[in-house]
Every structure is written in structure tokens, then in C-alpha cells.
Design an enzyme around this catalytic site. Sequence first.
Site, PDB file in Angstrom:
ATOM      1  N   SER A   6       0.381  -1.009   0.193  1.00 15.25           N
ATOM      2  CA  SER A   6       0.086  -0.182   0.151  1.00 15.25           C
ATOM      3  C   SER A   6       1.068   1.242   0.403  1.00 15.25           C
ATOM      4  O   SER A   6       1.373   1.378   0.914  1.00 15.25           O
ATOM      5  CB  SER A   6      -0.641  -0.419   1.228  1.00 15.25           C
ATOM      6  OG  SER A   6      -1.263   1.434   1.306  1.00 15.25           O
ATOM      7  N   HIS A  31      -1.038  -1.407  -4.510  1.00 16.19           N
ATOM      8  CA  HIS A  31      -1.790  -0.386  -3.975  1.00 16.19           C
ATOM      9  C   HIS A  31      -2.047   0.503  -3.943  1.00 16.19           C
ATOM     10  O   HIS A  31      -1.296   0.897  -3.610  1.00 16.19           O
ATOM     11  CB  HIS A  31      -2.332  -1.188  -2.329  1.00 16.19           C
ATOM     12  CG  HIS A  31      -3.274  -1.303  -2.363  1.00 16.19           C
ATOM     13  ND1 HIS A  31      -4.773  -2.309  -1.943  1.00 16.19           N
ATOM     14  CD2 HIS A  31      -3.666  -0.859  -1.168  1.00 16.19           C
ATOM     15  CE1 HIS A  31      -5.829  -1.622  -1.923  1.00 16.19           C
ATOM     16  NE2 HIS A  31      -5.632  -1.227  -1.052  1.00 16.19           N
ATOM     17  N   ASP A  33      -4.009   3.583  -2.247  1.00 16.76           N
ATOM     18  CA  ASP A  33      -5.578   4.046  -1.109  1.00 16.76           C
ATOM     19  C   ASP A  33      -5.598   5.271  -1.641  1.00 16.76           C
ATOM     20  O   ASP A  33      -5.476   6.508  -1.471  1.00 16.76           O
ATOM     21  CB  ASP A  33      -4.969   3.977   0.226  1.00 16.76           C
ATOM     22  CG  ASP A  33      -5.166   2.581   0.688  1.00 16.76           C
ATOM     23  OD1 ASP A  33      -6.161   1.978   0.093  1.00 16.76           O
ATOM     24  OD2 ASP A  33      -4.396   2.451   1.087  1.00 16.76           O
ATOM     25  N   MET A  35      -8.248   8.701  -1.019  1.00 16.46           N
ATOM     26  CA  MET A  35      -9.833   8.428   0.399  1.00 16.46           C
ATOM     27  C   MET A  35     -10.408  10.483   0.260  1.00 16.46           C
ATOM     28  O   MET A  35      -9.659  11.214  -0.421  1.00 16.46           O
ATOM     29  CB  MET A  35      -9.001   8.483   1.628  1.00 16.46           C
ATOM     30  CG  MET A  35      -8.484   7.186   2.051  1.00 16.46           C
ATOM     31  SD  MET A  35      -7.363   7.482   3.451  1.00 16.46           S
ATOM     32  CE  MET A  35      -6.911   5.891   3.385  1.00 16.46           C
ATOM     33  N   HIS A  64      -8.335   1.311  -4.694  1.00 13.59           N
ATOM     34  CA  HIS A  64      -8.920   0.961  -3.277  1.00 13.59           C
ATOM     35  C   HIS A  64      -9.835   2.196  -3.305  1.00 13.59           C
ATOM     36  O   HIS A  64      -9.097   3.205  -2.841  1.00 13.59           O
ATOM     37  CB  HIS A  64      -8.615   0.494  -1.929  1.00 13.59           C
ATOM     38  CG  HIS A  64      -9.412   0.604  -1.693  1.00 13.59           C
ATOM     39  ND1 HIS A  64      -8.829  -0.064  -0.373  1.00 13.59           N
ATOM     40  CD2 HIS A  64     -10.389   0.331  -0.724  1.00 13.59           C
ATOM     41  CE1 HIS A  64      -9.651  -0.174   0.647  1.00 13.59           C
ATOM     42  NE2 HIS A  64     -10.706  -0.328   0.884  1.00 13.59           N
ATOM     43  N   MET A  66     -11.702   4.906  -1.241  1.00 11.11           N
ATOM     44  CA  MET A  66     -12.642   5.065  -0.506  1.00 11.11           C
ATOM     45  C   MET A  66     -13.473   6.464  -0.687  1.00 11.11           C
ATOM     46  O   MET A  66     -13.273   6.769   0.339  1.00 11.11           O
ATOM     47  CB  MET A  66     -11.533   4.266   0.670  1.00 11.11           C
ATOM     48  CG  MET A  66     -11.168   3.480   0.976  1.00 11.11           C
ATOM     49  SD  MET A  66      -9.837   3.623   2.217  1.00 11.11           S
ATOM     50  CE  MET A  66      -8.066   3.274   1.335  1.00 11.11           C
ATOM     51  N   MET A 135     -11.708  -5.342   4.369  1.00 14.46           N
ATOM     52  CA  MET A 135     -11.500  -4.948   5.504  1.00 14.46           C
ATOM     53  C   MET A 135     -10.487  -5.572   6.723  1.00 14.46           C
ATOM     54  O   MET A 135     -12.012  -5.976   7.213  1.00 14.46           O
ATOM     55  CB  MET A 135     -11.616  -3.850   5.822  1.00 14.46           C
ATOM     56  CG  MET A 135     -11.961  -2.574   4.662  1.00 14.46           C
ATOM     57  SD  MET A 135     -10.654  -2.083   3.707  1.00 14.46           S
ATOM     58  CE  MET A 135      -9.935  -1.159   4.906  1.00 14.46           C
ATOM     59  N   ASP A 173      -7.511  -6.378   3.450  1.00 16.94           N
ATOM     60  CA  ASP A 173      -6.155  -4.946   3.885  1.00 16.94           C
ATOM     61  C   ASP A 173      -6.049  -4.165   5.058  1.00 16.94           C
ATOM     62  O   ASP A 173      -7.199  -4.398   5.690  1.00 16.94           O
ATOM     63  CB  ASP A 173      -7.095  -3.780   2.811  1.00 16.94           C
ATOM     64  CG  ASP A 173      -6.654  -2.648   2.337  1.00 16.94           C
ATOM     65  OD1 ASP A 173      -5.294  -2.742   3.334  1.00 16.94           O
ATOM     66  OD2 ASP A 173      -7.164  -1.801   1.977  1.00 16.94           O
TER      67      ASP A 173
END
Length: 214
Positions: A6, A31, A33, A35, A64, A66, A135, A173
Site C-alpha cells: 500500500s 495498492h 488508497d 480517500m 482502492h 474509499m 477490510m 487489507d
Amino acid sequence: MKIAPSLLSCDFSKMGEEIIRMDKSGADWMHLDVMDGHFVPNITFGAPVIKAVRAFTDKPFDVHLMISDPLKYADDFIDAGADIITFHIECDSDIDRTIEKIKSRNVKAGLVIKPNTPADSVFPYLDKIDLVLVMTVEPGFGGQSFMADMLPKVEQIKAECKKRGVDILVEADGGIGADTVEQAARAGVDVCVAGTAVFKAQDSAQAINYLKSF
Ligand code: DX5
Ligand code: ZN
């Protein structure tokens, strides 16, 4: 076990170099992330940043999301070079339409479930998606403790896939490292995301190799 470092735990002042370092260290996927400060109480980076670092590796980009409205932004992330897009079943977008949008552009689609969301919430979509991301921490931050009580959900999803004869990956994750990877592997996890455990390791190649050995 496949390992997806990540980038949340990387040095953002040299994200491209960090990606090269992870590539050389044996990472299977990268990965990323995303957000939005709305779906989760933190903000990271968006499609322009992903586009800027895309050329630093040929490894798949596992994005990913979010974010509250993944359907609205899916095209941007696909244009930026995502190979896999996972989004939360708890989001505000229409789930079927979001899956269809991602798949229509030949990108792999996955659903993510937060710790309080039951495994069977993804069952109606198992025939349409490529992976499920479970998660093992509350989304929003790296460096949290692994929630082992999420692993029965991995087993339930795996069992349901087997029953239906669908072949999809289960990714986990949050809080995964040398002390927790074995439990994840035993539950049937195919891909582990690891931030802190890989980026804060003295030797990232050694850390990744160890995690991959399960
Ligand atoms: C949390 C992110 C994770 C996180 C994992 O919201 O989805 O990918 O960066 O970091 P570690 O491995 O440190 O828990
Ligand atoms: Zn993540």
C-alpha cells in the site's frame, strides 16, 4: 500469497521511486488508497497522481476507492491507468451500475466490505465481480491493528464462491505483516495488502518475500 504494497505508507516526496523499489522488491500489485475526506475521515490523492506514477512499473495498479461516489469518478481512475478498481459496498453509488461501468472498460472490478458489513452483502454480486476486498481494519489510516475476527468473512465468501463455481480472488487489507499473514492465508486470502509491514521494514524485499511465502 500475492502481496500488494500500500503506497499510503510510502515517502510521497518520491512516489515514483518508491514504486520502483516495491517492484524490485517483488510486489505483485501496487495498492493505491484513494480517500475523499467524506467516505473516510482522511484525504490522500486522486487520479492525476496515479496517472503521474503509472509509468514507473508494469505491475497491476490496484486502486482502492474509499470515496462516496465511485461511479462519478471511475472513468478518471481508469484513464489514469487502474487495472483493478475496488469500491465500497457502503458507498452512495448504484452498485450494479458502478460494476458495469468498470467492466465495460475492461478493468477488473471488486467490492470492498468494512468491518461492520457482513460477508453475505457481496453474495448478490459474486457472478459479476473479479474480487472481494475484506477490510481487516476500519478504512482511513495505515498502521492499525489487524482484526482477526474478520477472517470468518473470508471463509464465508470463499465457501460461497466454491458452491457457485465462481473463481474470484479474496483480498485482505489492514494490519497485515509477519505476525498476521499466516492467519490470513489459512482463511483463504489470495492477496494481502501491506503498508507499514513493507515500507517500514529494514529490507522491503525480504519482508515481501516472507509474506509471499504463505
Ligand atoms: C486503510 C488502507 C490500507 C492501509 C494498509 O484504509 O486501505 O490499504 O494503507 O496499511 P497497513 O498495512 O499499515 O495497515
Ligand atoms: Zn487499501
